[in-house]
Design an enzyme around this catalytic site. Structure first.
Site, PDB file in Angstrom:
ATOM      1  N   THR A  93       0.875  -1.186   0.000  1.00 48.29           N
ATOM      2  CA  THR A  93       0.000   0.000   0.000  1.00 48.29           C
ATOM      3  C   THR A  93       0.903   1.223   0.000  1.00 48.29           C
ATOM      4  O   THR A  93       1.633   1.449   0.970  1.00 48.29           O
ATOM      5  CB  THR A  93      -0.877   0.033   1.268  1.00 48.29           C
ATOM      6  OG1 THR A  93      -1.634  -1.175   1.318  1.00 48.29           O
ATOM      7  CG2 THR A  93      -1.829   1.216   1.231  1.00 48.29           C
ATOM      8  N   LYS A 168      -7.767   1.508  -3.224  1.00 48.36           N
ATOM      9  CA  LYS A 168      -7.439   1.024  -1.875  1.00 48.36           C
ATOM     10  C   LYS A 168      -7.620   2.148  -0.829  1.00 48.36           C
ATOM     11  O   LYS A 168      -8.244   1.957   0.211  1.00 48.36           O
ATOM     12  CB  LYS A 168      -5.989   0.505  -1.881  1.00 48.36           C
ATOM     13  CG  LYS A 168      -5.339   0.339  -0.545  1.00 48.36           C
ATOM     14  CD  LYS A 168      -5.659  -0.971   0.107  1.00 48.36           C
ATOM     15  CE  LYS A 168      -5.118  -1.018   1.520  1.00 48.36           C
ATOM     16  NZ  LYS A 168      -5.476  -2.194   2.237  1.00 48.36           N
ATOM     17  N   LYS A 243      -1.818   4.790   8.699  1.00 51.12           N
ATOM     18  CA  LYS A 243      -0.975   4.902   7.498  1.00 51.12           C
ATOM     19  C   LYS A 243      -1.854   5.144   6.264  1.00 51.12           C
ATOM     20  O   LYS A 243      -1.600   6.039   5.462  1.00 51.12           O
ATOM     21  CB  LYS A 243      -0.160   3.606   7.316  1.00 51.12           C
ATOM     22  CG  LYS A 243       0.588   3.556   5.996  1.00 51.12           C
ATOM     23  CD  LYS A 243       1.131   2.178   5.645  1.00 51.12           C
ATOM     24  CE  LYS A 243       1.603   2.171   4.195  1.00 51.12           C
ATOM     25  NZ  LYS A 243       2.091   0.891   3.722  1.00 51.12           N
TER      26      LYS A 243
HETATM   27  P1  NAD Z   1       5.756  -6.113   7.577  1.00 51.68           P
HETATM   28  O1  NAD Z   1       6.511  -5.008   8.227  1.00 51.68           O
HETATM   29  O2  NAD Z   1       5.337  -7.287   8.389  1.00 51.68           O
HETATM   30  O3  NAD Z   1       6.595  -6.680   6.317  1.00 51.68           O
HETATM   31  C1  NAD Z   1       7.397  -5.900   5.489  1.00 51.68           C
HETATM   32  C2  NAD Z   1       8.638  -6.713   5.146  1.00 51.68           C
HETATM   33  O4  NAD Z   1       9.429  -5.969   4.219  1.00 51.68           O
HETATM   34  C3  NAD Z   1       9.521  -7.014   6.363  1.00 51.68           C
HETATM   35  O5  NAD Z   1       9.786  -8.404   6.434  1.00 51.68           O
HETATM   36  C4  NAD Z   1      10.796  -6.215   6.084  1.00 51.68           C
HETATM   37  O6  NAD Z   1      11.975  -6.825   6.571  1.00 51.68           O
HETATM   38  C5  NAD Z   1      10.788  -6.160   4.566  1.00 51.68           C
HETATM   39  N1  NAD Z   1      11.589  -5.077   4.001  1.00 51.68           N
HETATM   40  C6  NAD Z   1      11.664  -3.779   4.395  1.00 51.68           C
HETATM   41  N2  NAD Z   1      12.516  -3.106   3.594  1.00 51.68           N
HETATM   42  C7  NAD Z   1      12.965  -3.988   2.667  1.00 51.68           C
HETATM   43  C8  NAD Z   1      13.861  -3.891   1.569  1.00 51.68           C
HETATM   44  N3  NAD Z   1      14.458  -2.744   1.240  1.00 51.68           N
HETATM   45  N4  NAD Z   1      14.093  -5.011   0.841  1.00 51.68           N
HETATM   46  C9  NAD Z   1      13.492  -6.179   1.164  1.00 51.68           C
HETATM   47  N5  NAD Z   1      12.653  -6.341   2.196  1.00 51.68           N
HETATM   48  C10 NAD Z   1      12.392  -5.252   2.931  1.00 51.68           C
HETATM   49  O7  NAD Z   1       4.488  -5.410   6.880  1.00 51.68           O
HETATM   50  P2  NAD Z   1       3.143  -6.126   6.361  1.00 51.68           P
HETATM   51  O8  NAD Z   1       2.100  -6.066   7.430  1.00 51.68           O
HETATM   52  O9  NAD Z   1       3.494  -7.423   5.724  1.00 51.68           O
HETATM   53  O10 NAD Z   1       2.688  -5.061   5.265  1.00 51.68           O
HETATM   54  C11 NAD Z   1       3.283  -4.998   3.972  1.00 51.68           C
HETATM   55  C12 NAD Z   1       2.458  -4.073   3.093  1.00 51.68           C
HETATM   56  O11 NAD Z   1       1.113  -4.569   3.035  1.00 51.68           O
HETATM   57  C13 NAD Z   1       2.354  -2.638   3.626  1.00 51.68           C
HETATM   58  O12 NAD Z   1       2.441  -1.762   2.546  1.00 51.68           O
HETATM   59  C14 NAD Z   1       0.984  -2.610   4.291  1.00 51.68           C
HETATM   60  O13 NAD Z   1       0.416  -1.307   4.318  1.00 51.68           O
HETATM   61  C15 NAD Z   1       0.192  -3.549   3.394  1.00 51.68           C
HETATM   62  N6  NAD Z   1      -0.991  -4.178   4.024  1.00 51.68           N
HETATM   63  C16 NAD Z   1      -0.883  -4.770   5.254  1.00 51.68           C
HETATM   64  C17 NAD Z   1      -1.995  -5.378   5.822  1.00 51.68           C
HETATM   65  C18 NAD Z   1      -1.906  -6.052   7.178  1.00 51.68           C
HETATM   66  O14 NAD Z   1      -2.967  -6.397   7.747  1.00 51.68           O
HETATM   67  N7  NAD Z   1      -0.725  -6.281   7.734  1.00 51.68           N
HETATM   68  C19 NAD Z   1      -3.221  -5.393   5.142  1.00 51.68           C
HETATM   69  C20 NAD Z   1      -3.299  -4.806   3.875  1.00 51.68           C
HETATM   70  C21 NAD Z   1      -2.168  -4.205   3.320  1.00 51.68           C
END
Ligand code: NAD
Length: 293
Positions: A93, A168, A243
């Site tokens: 997102t 979204k 966010k």
């Molecule tokens: P998270 O923090 O659990 O996962 C993000 C991952 O990205 C981590 O494992 C981190 O180490 C990795 N990362 C960060 N920088 C990096 C880089 N430069 N190279 C490689 N890996 C890297 O977050 P999440 O909850 O999995 O969310 C991910 C996305 O999904 C976000 O944009 C969030 O807004 C969206 N989202 C989350 C949810 C939810 O319920 N968690 C729901 C809908 C959308």
């Protein structure tokens, strides 16, 4: 297909595992060793750099925290390193502007790319039941659709590049505002002496009915089982709602849209987050609405 997955956190970990289950060969990359080791357990091949992970693949999928990181990963390590003609899918997102500019750069470098953010949380990511809202050309959508289908129950073409992110944040702005409206209404109903279950039985069949009430009721013991029945643990964290509301406010400003309800929802979630509630489900905001006179 050979697919690279970048960002194997709460959401990406389960999504990559579903690509493996669907028969794809998945190259995984994350900065976290723990995330990589979980990905290995789920049948992914793991790599220590994005450039190695994208070598020779047909598709690259990312699920990263924000737009700055997405732009940096694609501009520095994917474009010009993944084979020309690979399809690129960003499921994070992020803001509409960054989504459009990364896609424009990808197209200029010879790739098809879509923005494909998701609705549905960690359980939907693990269960392969996400809904994807996709922005991109018809050709890019047709190429992305089979890959996204392996991770979700619905894949919807929202329009041109950036339209997935626009859909979204518009949806989540409506969700944030409707959750607060539902919470304040239940709090007031109780103060007026109405039993919450009785009010639910009436309003869920009357014109006040909405998703925040009937699918995600913020009152414990009322409606279906929700995070409210688990002390507001799990579900969709307040910090993530905030966010998305911040992204919505940026987008509203960029097109001069008047969104007073969205603005108020963003303010109230910012206060709730600042008070140390960022980890609680977003429906927990009912507690402050009840407490405030
Ligand atoms: P998270 O923090 O659990 O996962 C993000 C991952 O990205 C981590 O494992 C981190 O180490 C990795 N990362 C960060 N920088 C990096 C880089 N430069 N190279 C490689 N890996 C890297 O977050 P999440 O909850 O999995 O969310 C991910 C996305 O999904 C976000 O944009 C969030 O807004 C969206 N989202 C989350 C949810 C939810 O319920 N968690 C729901 C809908 C959308």
């Amino acid at each position: 297909m050979k697919v690279t997955f970048i960002g194997l956190g709460n959401m990406g970990g389960g999504m990559a595992a579903n690509l493996v289950r669907a028969g794809h060969a998945v190259n995984a990359f994350d900065l976290s060793g723990e995330a990589l080791s979980r990905a290995r357990d789920n049948g992914c091949a793991t790599f220590t750099s994005v450039r190695e992970a994208v070598d020779g693949v047909d598709a690259v999928v990312s699920m990263l925290p924000n737009g700055k990181i997405v732009a940096s990963v694609f501009e520095t390590d994917v474009l010009g390193h993944a084979p020309k003609g690979a399809i690129l899918l960003d499921c994070s997102t992020i803001d509409v502007g960054t989504a459009r500019s990364v896609t424009a750069d990808a197209v200029a470098a010879g790739y098809d790319m879509v923005d494909a953010p998701v609705s549905g949380g960690i359980a939907a990511a693990n269960g392969g039941t996400l809904t994807f809202m996709v922005g991109g050309t018809d050709t890019a959508f047709a190429r992305a659709e089979p890959i996204l289908s392996a991770m979700g129950k619905a894949v919807i073409h929202a329009g041109a590049s950036g339209a997935g992110q626009a859909a979204k944040i518009c949806n989540n702005m409506l969700l944030g505002a409707s959750m607060i409206a539902t919470c304040e209404t239940f709090a007031m109903a109780e103060k007026l002496g109405l039993d919450p279950q009785t009010f639910y039985d009436i309003s869920s069949k009357a014109s006040g009915q909405n998703w925040s009430m009937t699918s995600y009721c913020p009152v414990p013991g009322v409606g279906p089982t929700t995070p409210a029945d688990n002390d507001y643990q799990g579900g969709f964290a307040t910090a993530l709602m905030l966010k998305d509301l911040k992204l919505a406010m940026e987008a509203a400003q960029s097109v001069n849209a008047h969104v007073p309800m969205g603005e108020r929802a963003a303010e109230l979630y910012a206060q709730f987050d600042k008070a140390g509630n960022g980890g609680l489900d977003f429906s927990a905001i009912i507690q402050t609405l009840k407490d405030q006179a």
